[in-house]
Design an enzyme around this catalytic site. Structure first.
Site, mmCIF file in Angstrom:
data_model
loop_
_atom_site.group_PDB
_atom_site.id
_atom_site.type_symbol
_atom_site.label_atom_id
_atom_site.label_comp_id
_atom_site.label_asym_id
_atom_site.label_seq_id
_atom_site.Cartn_x
_atom_site.Cartn_y
_atom_site.Cartn_z
ATOM 1 C CG HIS A 139 -1.812 1.175 1.324
ATOM 2 N ND1 HIS A 139 -2.918 1.317 0.519
ATOM 3 C CD2 HIS A 139 -1.769 2.277 2.108
ATOM 4 C CE1 HIS A 139 -3.523 2.453 0.822
ATOM 5 N NE2 HIS A 139 -2.846 3.052 1.777
ATOM 6 C CE LYS A 542 -4.208 10.142 5.387
ATOM 7 N NZ LYS A 542 -4.704 8.750 5.475
#
Length: 626
Positions: A139, A542
């Site tokens: 990923h 984030k």
């Protein structure tokens, strides 16, 4: 296409222009009517709009396109950018760029910098302690199809051959025609997979990168180190020096991926062994052909019972053993039958080292330090398991498993306990000799899957495994819970259990959590006075933005170093970074220099993330310099 001697980027610009012209010819002759003209108009207007700082004319051109035309134009520019990237990658690897980008240039620069501030013998210490662990992850997923990756590699090879020729010869060469053929194939090929890859597919892809690139890149890089050592009058590293390790999450990372099950993990571990046997068998076959030498040391002559070709006498059983193991693993994979016992490192290394020592003893160092040395270094890097597989799971899954156990034991719901109660009970269980899991216990399917994963760990040799990573770790009990589950399922409790601190809050609390763990003498003994902590980059970015997250990561590492120093525990920091800037991606050299002092003392462990593996490690010469 001879490289320019006056400008190091002249050849790069020429290659980009050449590939772009061929793409234009393909679109003009094979694309829809008017497509080439539309692409050219947009390209020229884009340049003009940039110069004029006015986007209106470009916007007007784009709004005239229908959906089909928009897709085709986007494909055209996408392919051009891919071709430009291939040219840039080729430029990095070309002979005329070696003084800037090669591994030799990088190491030379590093050694010179070290000598400015340290004594000469410091360099030898630095090399001895060098440890680089590249952890391959799936990923973010690599979306480019393998057929296109192969064609991109062929384009790179064509550029290499064309640069040897002069312009006139290049224009008429078969490689020029081959470029047209390859770019035409690319234009008519679907760019992306139609089906989501399964974990086994992702593992096979990663193993292909090892086979096609890293298998040769590791010994090539170590030969560069040998050359630098010789240049600086340092001892040449021995054959068992293994500063590079390849680990993986692919097939072991089940956090948020229900497709990664205990069965998948077991199969990936077996596939890795099969790949290792295949590659090692090929190496031994080559050595068997080359080492027809009859001159040997007395020790080897005695060990081989006076055989005429003593090296082949030693290598033949090893070749047959690897072949037999490979065939038995294939049978186990195909029939879902019982897998054979894994090979041990000594089974492979011992005969190779005996050959190496004998060749050196009879002054055949040129043979000892040839293909045999490369093979020994591959064995020490990859071993019989190819990779060390990390296991990753989210902390809540462990909490649920422990809660179901405490309820089955009539102790109440573990989830209702406070942190102090949890830690006290978990530490007590780690010291308790009785089995924890009651007979006849029937957990939920989710918890059974967690237990099954630990059972796979229990049946796997420890040297085939890396660390157990706990995502969303927030408290000391998250780490102790994993150790309890390891103990309860028959695993060794000294497996490295690495809490992953991802969010801004978790990063700030990381030093407190680690100090609580290390303040327990029993914990320090279980982990052999070493601990691994993983730092997450994407979630913290984030949470707080890249600047604030970067500062929080730096402060967390500084504090963790201080805590571990207080308890005389070695800290291995594991960096979950790479790819885009938002995921912590950055030039490797700059990223290393930005780390807190002392944070790399126990080596570098860093993820190489899905889509970036091909970009950074997909070609052998590229992997050597990166």
């Amino acid at each position: 296409m001879t490289p320019s001697s006056t400008s190091n980027t002249a050849q790069l610009r020429q290659n980009v222009r050449h590939l772009g012209e061929i793409l234009g010819q393909v679109i003009q002759s094979q694309g829809d009517a008017g497509l080439f003209e539309a692409v050219e108009a947009i390209r020229l207007q884009s340049k003009q709009s940039r110069d004029d700082d006015d986007q209106e004319a470009l916007r007007a051109l784009l709004t005239q396109l229908n959906e089909k035309q928009i897709l085709d134009v986007a494909r055209a520019f996408s392919h051009f950018l891919n071709l430009a990237n291939i040219a840039e990658q080729h430029h990095t690897l070309a002979d005329y760029s070696q003084s800037l980008f090669s591994a030799t240039a990088s190491l030379e620069s590093a050694f010179q910098q070290l000598l400015k501030d340290h004594e000469h013998n410091c360099l030898n210490t630095v090399l001895k302690n060098l440890s680089i662990d590249l952890v391959l992850t799936a990923h973010p997923t690599e979306i480019t199809r393998r057929t296109l990756i192969h064609k991109h590699g062929e384009i790179n090879d064509c550029l290499t051959r064309l640069e040897i020729l002069n312009d006139k010869a290049a224009a008429s060469s078969k490689d020029h025609s081959r470029l047209k053929e390859l770019i035409s194939q690319i234009w008519h090929t679907e760019e992306f997979r139609s089906d989501r890859p399964k974990p086994i597919d992702e593992a096979r892809w990663a193993f292909a990168v090892i086979e096609n690139s890293l298998w040769d890149a590791v010994p090539q890089f170590l030969r560069v180190v040998d050359d630098i050592c010789e240049r600086y009058a340092l001892p040449i590293p021995p054959p068992n020096w293994s500063p590079i390790r390849i680990s993986s999450w692919i097939g072991g990372d089940r956090d948020g991926n229900p497709n990664v099950t205990a069965k998948v993990t077991r199969e990936v571990l077996l596939l890795a062994q099969w790949q290792a046997c295949t590659l090692l068998e090929n190496d031994i076959v080559t050595l068997y052909e080359e080492l027809s030498v009859t001159t040997a040391s007395t020790a080897l002559e005695e060990a081989t019972e006076g055989a005429l070709e003593p090296y082949r006498f030693l290598l033949k059983p090893l070749r047959d053993r690897l072949q037999g193991q490979r065939l038995n693993i294939e049978k186990a994979l195909n029939d879902q039958s019982l897998a054979p016992a894994p090979l041990t490192l000594s089974e492979i290394v011992d005969p190779l080292e005996a050959c190496y020592e004998s060749l050196q003893a009879v002054n055949l160092d040129v043979l000892a330090r040839g293909y045999l040395l490369d093979t020994l270094r591959r064995v020490h890097c990859f071993g019989p398991y190819l990779i060390q597989l990390d296991i990753r799971q989210e902390s809540a899954r462990h909490t649920q498993a422990i809660a179901e156990l405490t309820e089955a034991l009539a102790l109440g719901d573990y989830r209702d306990w406070n942190e102090g109660q949890r830690c006290d009970w978990l530490r007590g269980e780690l010291d308790n000799p009785r089995p924890l899991i009651p007979a006849g216990w029937k957990p939920t399917p989710e918890t059974q899957e967690v237990i099954d994963t630990f059972l796979v760990i229990a049946e796997t040799p420890q040297s085939a495994l890396g660390s157990y990573v706990i995502s969303m770790a927030a408290e000391a009990s998250d780490v102790l819970a994993v150790q309890v589950l390891l103990k309860a399922t028959g695993c060794t409790t000294n497996m490295l259990v690495a809490p992953l601190f991802e969010t801004l809050d978790d990063l700030e609390s990381a030093p407190r959590v680690v100090e609580e763990l290390l303040s327990d003498n029993a914990y320090r003994d279980r982990c052999d006075h070493q601990i691994m902590v993983m730092i997450g980059y994407s979630d913290s970015a984030k949470d707080a933005g890249m600047l604030a997250a970067g500062w929080a990561q730096y402060r967390a590492q500084e504090s963790l170093l201080s805590v571990c120093k207080k308890f005389a525990v070695k800290l291995q920091l594991f960096h979950g970074r790479g790819g885009s800037i938002g995921r912590g991606g950055a030039p490797a050299h700059d990223a290393l220099l930005s780390q807190p002092p002392g944070s790399l003392e126990n080596g570098l462990r860093v993820t190489e993330q899905g889509e970036m593996i091909r970009t950074k490690l997909g070609l052998t010469p590229l992997a050597v310099i990166l």
